[in-house]
Design a protein around this motif. Sequence first.
Motif, PDB file in Angstrom:
ATOM      1  N   SER A 247      97.189 -23.712  26.184  1.00 15.97           N
ATOM      2  CA  SER A 247      98.072 -22.570  25.605  1.00 15.97           C
ATOM      3  C   SER A 247      97.549 -21.182  26.569  1.00 15.97           C
ATOM      4  O   SER A 247      97.124 -21.662  27.468  1.00 15.97           O
ATOM      5  N   GLN A 248      98.388 -20.307  26.538  1.00 16.76           N
ATOM      6  CA  GLN A 248      98.077 -19.167  27.499  1.00 16.76           C
ATOM      7  C   GLN A 248      96.781 -18.526  27.296  1.00 16.76           C
ATOM      8  O   GLN A 248      96.123 -18.258  28.184  1.00 16.76           O
ATOM      9  N   GLN A 249      96.119 -18.752  26.188  1.00 16.54           N
ATOM     10  CA  GLN A 249      95.012 -18.090  25.725  1.00 16.54           C
ATOM     11  C   GLN A 249      93.657 -19.045  26.649  1.00 16.54           C
ATOM     12  O   GLN A 249      92.744 -18.655  27.286  1.00 16.54           O
ATOM     13  N   LYS A 250      94.115 -20.496  26.376  1.00 16.44           N
ATOM     14  CA  LYS A 250      93.049 -21.370  27.240  1.00 16.44           C
ATOM     15  C   LYS A 250      93.193 -21.055  28.566  1.00 16.44           C
ATOM     16  O   LYS A 250      92.134 -20.981  29.380  1.00 16.44           O
TER      17      LYS A 250
ATOM     18  N   GLU B  91      90.056 -19.532  31.120  1.00 16.40           N
ATOM     19  CA  GLU B  91      89.576 -20.661  32.548  1.00 16.40           C
ATOM     20  C   GLU B  91      89.739 -19.615  33.596  1.00 16.40           C
ATOM     21  O   GLU B  91      88.733 -19.928  34.379  1.00 16.40           O
ATOM     22  N   ILE B  92      90.643 -18.642  33.601  1.00 11.80           N
ATOM     23  CA  ILE B  92      90.667 -17.898  35.075  1.00 11.80           C
ATOM     24  C   ILE B  92      90.261 -16.462  34.886  1.00 11.80           C
ATOM     25  O   ILE B  92      90.042 -15.990  35.943  1.00 11.80           O
ATOM     26  N   GLY B  93      89.996 -16.252  33.840  1.00  8.27           N
ATOM     27  CA  GLY B  93      89.235 -14.753  33.573  1.00  8.27           C
ATOM     28  C   GLY B  93      90.379 -13.843  33.538  1.00  8.27           C
ATOM     29  O   GLY B  93      90.054 -12.517  34.070  1.00  8.27           O
ATOM     30  N   VAL B  94      91.455 -13.880  32.881  1.00  8.46           N
ATOM     31  CA  VAL B  94      92.612 -12.834  32.725  1.00  8.46           C
ATOM     32  C   VAL B  94      92.693 -12.932  31.034  1.00  8.46           C
ATOM     33  O   VAL B  94      92.357 -13.749  30.586  1.00  8.46           O
TER      34      VAL B  94
ATOM     35  N   ARG C 298      95.299 -13.179  27.923  1.00  6.96           N
ATOM     36  CA  ARG C 298      96.643 -13.883  27.369  1.00  6.96           C
ATOM     37  C   ARG C 298      97.716 -13.258  27.892  1.00  6.96           C
ATOM     38  O   ARG C 298      98.810 -13.920  28.233  1.00  6.96           O
ATOM     39  N   GLN C 299      97.630 -11.865  27.534  1.00  6.53           N
ATOM     40  CA  GLN C 299      98.751 -10.919  27.805  1.00  6.53           C
ATOM     41  C   GLN C 299      99.209 -11.238  29.382  1.00  6.53           C
ATOM     42  O   GLN C 299     100.422 -10.977  29.566  1.00  6.53           O
ATOM     43  N   ALA C 300      98.257 -11.055  29.988  1.00 11.44           N
ATOM     44  CA  ALA C 300      98.379 -11.515  31.628  1.00 11.44           C
ATOM     45  C   ALA C 300      99.224 -12.515  31.965  1.00 11.44           C
ATOM     46  O   ALA C 300     100.299 -12.444  32.676  1.00 11.44           O
ATOM     47  N   ILE C 301      98.575 -13.742  31.242  1.00 11.06           N
ATOM     48  CA  ILE C 301      99.556 -14.781  31.500  1.00 11.06           C
ATOM     49  C   ILE C 301     100.995 -14.734  31.087  1.00 11.06           C
ATOM     50  O   ILE C 301     101.778 -15.124  31.808  1.00 11.06           O
ATOM     51  N   SER C 302     101.187 -14.209  29.903  1.00 12.78           N
ATOM     52  CA  SER C 302     102.678 -14.137  29.675  1.00 12.78           C
ATOM     53  C   SER C 302     103.171 -13.138  30.380  1.00 12.78           C
ATOM     54  O   SER C 302     104.460 -13.589  30.786  1.00 12.78           O
ATOM     55  N   LEU C 303     102.855 -12.133  30.957  1.00  9.46           N
ATOM     56  CA  LEU C 303     103.483 -11.414  31.912  1.00  9.46           C
ATOM     57  C   LEU C 303     103.648 -12.049  33.181  1.00  9.46           C
ATOM     58  O   LEU C 303     104.776 -12.101  33.758  1.00  9.46           O
ATOM     59  N   PHE C 304     102.783 -12.749  33.520  1.00 10.29           N
ATOM     60  CA  PHE C 304     103.012 -13.588  34.785  1.00 10.29           C
ATOM     61  C   PHE C 304     103.991 -14.653  34.670  1.00 10.29           C
ATOM     62  O   PHE C 304     104.864 -14.684  35.711  1.00 10.29           O
ATOM     63  N   GLU C 305     104.161 -15.478  33.623  1.00  9.78           N
ATOM     64  CA  GLU C 305     105.100 -16.476  33.349  1.00  9.78           C
ATOM     65  C   GLU C 305     106.605 -15.813  33.279  1.00  9.78           C
ATOM     66  O   GLU C 305     107.388 -16.323  33.765  1.00  9.78           O
ATOM     67  N   LYS C 306     106.677 -14.600  32.713  1.00 12.27           N
ATOM     68  CA  LYS C 306     107.987 -13.817  32.688  1.00 12.27           C
ATOM     69  C   LYS C 306     108.470 -13.373  33.735  1.00 12.27           C
ATOM     70  O   LYS C 306     109.528 -12.882  34.123  1.00 12.27           O
ATOM     71  N   GLY C 307     107.535 -13.232  34.844  1.00 13.84           N
ATOM     72  CA  GLY C 307     107.773 -12.575  36.018  1.00 13.84           C
ATOM     73  C   GLY C 307     107.671 -11.025  36.030  1.00 13.84           C
ATOM     74  O   GLY C 307     108.481 -10.275  36.867  1.00 13.84           O
ATOM     75  N   GLU C 308     107.079 -10.703  34.867  1.00 12.25           N
ATOM     76  CA  GLU C 308     106.937  -8.961  34.665  1.00 12.25           C
ATOM     77  C   GLU C 308     105.846  -8.517  35.262  1.00 12.25           C
ATOM     78  O   GLU C 308     105.834  -7.445  35.378  1.00 12.25           O
TER      79      GLU C 308
ATOM     80  N   LEU D  81      96.103 -11.742  44.472  1.00 10.07           N
ATOM     81  CA  LEU D  81      96.059 -12.910  45.657  1.00 10.07           C
ATOM     82  C   LEU D  81      94.751 -13.720  44.761  1.00 10.07           C
ATOM     83  O   LEU D  81      94.919 -14.752  44.750  1.00 10.07           O
ATOM     84  N   GLU D  82      93.879 -12.939  44.541  1.00  7.73           N
ATOM     85  CA  GLU D  82      92.882 -13.951  43.950  1.00  7.73           C
ATOM     86  C   GLU D  82      93.083 -14.432  42.932  1.00  7.73           C
ATOM     87  O   GLU D  82      92.452 -15.687  42.441  1.00  7.73           O
ATOM     88  N   THR D  83      94.057 -14.138  41.769  1.00 10.71           N
ATOM     89  CA  THR D  83      94.378 -14.633  40.791  1.00 10.71           C
ATOM     90  C   THR D  83      95.381 -16.073  41.146  1.00 10.71           C
ATOM     91  O   THR D  83      95.369 -16.821  40.286  1.00 10.71           O
ATOM     92  N   TRP D  84      96.244 -15.755  41.909  1.00 13.19           N
ATOM     93  CA  TRP D  84      97.145 -16.941  42.463  1.00 13.19           C
ATOM     94  C   TRP D  84      96.029 -17.971  43.110  1.00 13.19           C
ATOM     95  O   TRP D  84      96.615 -19.053  42.836  1.00 13.19           O
ATOM     96  N   ILE D  85      95.108 -17.747  43.676  1.00 17.49           N
ATOM     97  CA  ILE D  85      94.127 -18.568  44.082  1.00 17.49           C
ATOM     98  C   ILE D  85      93.515 -19.394  42.853  1.00 17.49           C
ATOM     99  O   ILE D  85      93.332 -20.614  43.036  1.00 17.49           O
ATOM    100  N   LYS D  86      93.187 -18.619  41.992  1.00 21.49           N
ATOM    101  CA  LYS D  86      92.417 -19.354  40.773  1.00 21.49           C
ATOM    102  C   LYS D  86      93.496 -20.277  40.093  1.00 21.49           C
ATOM    103  O   LYS D  86      93.138 -21.318  39.775  1.00 21.49           O
ATOM    104  N   LEU D  87      94.723 -19.853  39.945  1.00 25.10           N
ATOM    105  CA  LEU D  87      95.798 -20.570  39.382  1.00 25.10           C
ATOM    106  C   LEU D  87      95.959 -21.816  40.121  1.00 25.10           C
ATOM    107  O   LEU D  87      96.088 -22.891  39.593  1.00 25.10           O
ATOM    108  N   ALA D  88      96.275 -21.766  41.236  1.00 23.79           N
ATOM    109  CA  ALA D  88      96.518 -22.760  42.237  1.00 23.79           C
ATOM    110  C   ALA D  88      95.559 -23.784  42.167  1.00 23.79           C
ATOM    111  O   ALA D  88      95.359 -25.006  42.176  1.00 23.79           O
ATOM    112  N   LYS D  89      94.091 -23.438  42.272  1.00 24.60           N
ATOM    113  CA  LYS D  89      92.995 -24.385  42.056  1.00 24.60           C
ATOM    114  C   LYS D  89      92.784 -24.945  40.486  1.00 24.60           C
ATOM    115  O   LYS D  89      92.784 -26.103  40.705  1.00 24.60           O
ATOM    116  N   TYR D  90      93.073 -24.197  39.588  1.00 23.98           N
ATOM    117  CA  TYR D  90      93.178 -24.815  38.385  1.00 23.98           C
ATOM    118  C   TYR D  90      94.383 -25.887  37.988  1.00 23.98           C
ATOM    119  O   TYR D  90      93.899 -26.794  37.656  1.00 23.98           O
TER     120      TYR D  90
END
Length: 125
Positions: free
Chosen positions: A15-18, A22-25, A27-37, A42-51
Amino acid sequence: MDNRLKKLRLEKNISQQKLANEIGVTRQAISLFEKGEREPRLETWIKLAKYFDVPKEYLQGSMSYSEYKKLKESRDKTFYYVDKIEKIMSKMLKEPNKSEKYTKEIYREFDSIKKELENMQNFRQ
């Protein structure tokens, strides 16, 4: 270019919440990232890439799937050679009288690693 965040998240069946937890942001941020909004820092991109265990560039959509697969294959080969070196070193410790033989094997494996690293370097340019 669209990022691959939602695709990878759904492939992992999380889920977006999980993912957010896991990466410390949020759920709303994940939703916005996924929509491209909203663009992750950079540090979040790195956490996501590692995840997701993918290059940041692949996650961001600036690397094709075929490029990602080639890079992953080189990385996997490199780890394979490192494992071989560990096994050879273990044998060498058990049989010190054969250290010259094992040293040659280790150098051969290091040469293989160097070639894979060169492949990765050439690929990234």
